[in-house]
Design a protein around this motif. Structure first.
Motif, PDB file in Angstrom:
ATOM      1  N   ARG A  71      39.568  37.234  22.661  1.00 14.85           N
ATOM      2  CA  ARG A  71      38.433  37.997  22.130  1.00 14.85           C
ATOM      3  C   ARG A  71      37.151  37.162  22.230  1.00 14.85           C
ATOM      4  N   ILE A  72      36.703  36.978  23.463  1.00 13.74           N
ATOM      5  CA  ILE A  72      35.449  36.280  23.718  1.00 13.74           C
ATOM      6  C   ILE A  72      34.559  37.198  24.550  1.00 13.74           C
ATOM      7  N   LYS A  73      33.269  36.878  24.617  1.00 12.42           N
ATOM      8  CA  LYS A  73      32.332  37.770  25.302  1.00 12.42           C
ATOM      9  C   LYS A  73      32.348  37.547  26.813  1.00 12.42           C
ATOM     10  N   SER A  74      33.545  37.719  27.373  1.00 11.86           N
ATOM     11  CA  SER A  74      33.733  37.661  28.819  1.00 11.86           C
ATOM     12  C   SER A  74      34.617  38.826  29.234  1.00 11.86           C
ATOM     13  N   VAL A  75      34.367  39.345  30.424  1.00 17.49           N
ATOM     14  CA  VAL A  75      35.187  40.433  30.967  1.00 17.49           C
ATOM     15  C   VAL A  75      35.517  40.111  32.415  1.00 17.49           C
ATOM     16  N   ALA A  76      36.612  40.698  32.907  1.00 14.49           N
ATOM     17  CA  ALA A  76      37.046  40.476  34.288  1.00 14.49           C
ATOM     18  C   ALA A  76      37.052  41.804  35.045  1.00 14.49           C
ATOM     19  N   LEU A  77      36.312  41.843  36.136  1.00 17.75           N
ATOM     20  CA  LEU A  77      36.348  42.993  37.032  1.00 17.75           C
ATOM     21  C   LEU A  77      37.534  42.836  37.972  1.00 17.75           C
ATOM     22  N   THR A  78      38.332  43.895  38.115  1.00 15.27           N
ATOM     23  CA  THR A  78      39.466  43.863  39.044  1.00 15.27           C
ATOM     24  C   THR A  78      39.415  45.093  39.937  1.00 15.27           C
ATOM     25  N   PHE A  79      39.805  44.896  41.194  1.00 13.42           N
ATOM     26  CA  PHE A  79      39.759  45.978  42.179  1.00 13.42           C
ATOM     27  C   PHE A  79      41.106  46.084  42.881  1.00 13.42           C
TER      28      PHE A  79
END
Length: 268
Positions: A71-79
């Motif tokens: 729960r940190i302010k990072s996100v991962a884009l996945t394709f």
């Protein structure tokens, strides 16, 4: 045939069994009457109970199957479903312009046809994951067939990217417990998602953007697609991407790869 008539016929059959000296059929073999009724054996019920749902598998194997990060302010884009010459280069252009590194889940048969696109992903700092050889439903495969899907794709990726990917994303997000146990024993991480853009439906930019921004939060793994079948339309997803990136940055989020988010290696 009315329910009353069905009951009468069943009663007559029961009486005929008794009169003839044969044992009456057990209650397990008597179908439920009414519209859409189905005869289900106890044995089948037991098999269904033994088969764990995805949510149960996630709870049982939290170190192996992941749907999000800390729960940190990072996100991962996945394709998924890459490479595809119609859409993948456009996505790569958007990511490069916005200085974002993402995680691409590669289909082996497509990587074999378009190795230059996989090479570009690697060259531009993106992470490669394994998305099977030809996108089957893993739940319908025997273990031998499942292993072939993973290992064949792994070898193709290694020849292009120079490493064996640690990350597996099952097509449709489905995997059996036996397959998951094997993946765990071999050191893989199975990566699903907790934010679904639903871009595979060919949605316009506004809907893809809303689907992502309405649910993306701390530690999110966002699902989009960089390829598809004949007649697929991902233009809305490509158009939404720069606006999604800008909005998430305004909210104070940073974009990371899946290995960075989960603190794992990209390779086995």
């Amino acid at each position: 045939m009315s329910i009353r008539l069905v009951k009468k016929v069943a009663l007559l059959l029961l009486l005929s069994f008794i009169i003839s000296g044969f044992p009456a059929p057990s209650s397990e073999a008597i179908p439920v009457t009414g519209k859409g009724s189905v005869l289900i054996s106890k044995q089948q019920n037991k098999l269904n109970k033994k088969r764990l749902t995805m949510s149960q598998l996630i709870r049982k194997y939290p170190e192996t199957i992941k749907t999000g990060g800390p729960r940190i302010k990072s996100v991962a884009l996945t394709f998924d479903d890459v490479p595809d010459p119609r859409f993948t280069p456009q996505l790569l252009d958007v990511l490069r312009r916005n200085h974002v590194r993402a995680t691409f889940f590669v289909v082996g048969s497509r990587a074999k046809k378009h190795p230059e696109l996989v090479a570009r992903m690697v060259r531009e700092g993106h992470i490669i994951g394994n998305h099977s050889y030809n996108h089957p439903q893993f739940r319908k495969l025997r273990m031998k067939e499942f292993k072939v899907q993973i290992l064949r794709t792994e070898n193709i990726i290694q020849n292009i990217a120079g490493y064996k990917p640690k990350l597996i994303r099952p097509p449709y997000g489905e995997i059996t417990e036996q397959q998951l146990k094997w993946a765990k024993s071999q050191g893989y991480k199975v990566v699903n998602w907790n934010v679904d853009s639903q871009d595979w439906k060919g949605l316009p930019k506004g809907e893809v953007k809303a689907n992502i921004l309405s649910t993306a939060g701390k530690g999110a793994i966002i699902l989009q697609h960089g390829g598809g079948g004949q007649g697929s339309h991902l233009e809305g997803s490509i158009q939404a991407l720069p606006e999604v990136i800008a909005k998430m940055r305004q909210r104070g989020y940073t974009f990371v790869t899946v290995p960075q988010l989960l603190h794992v290696s990209k390779s086995k």
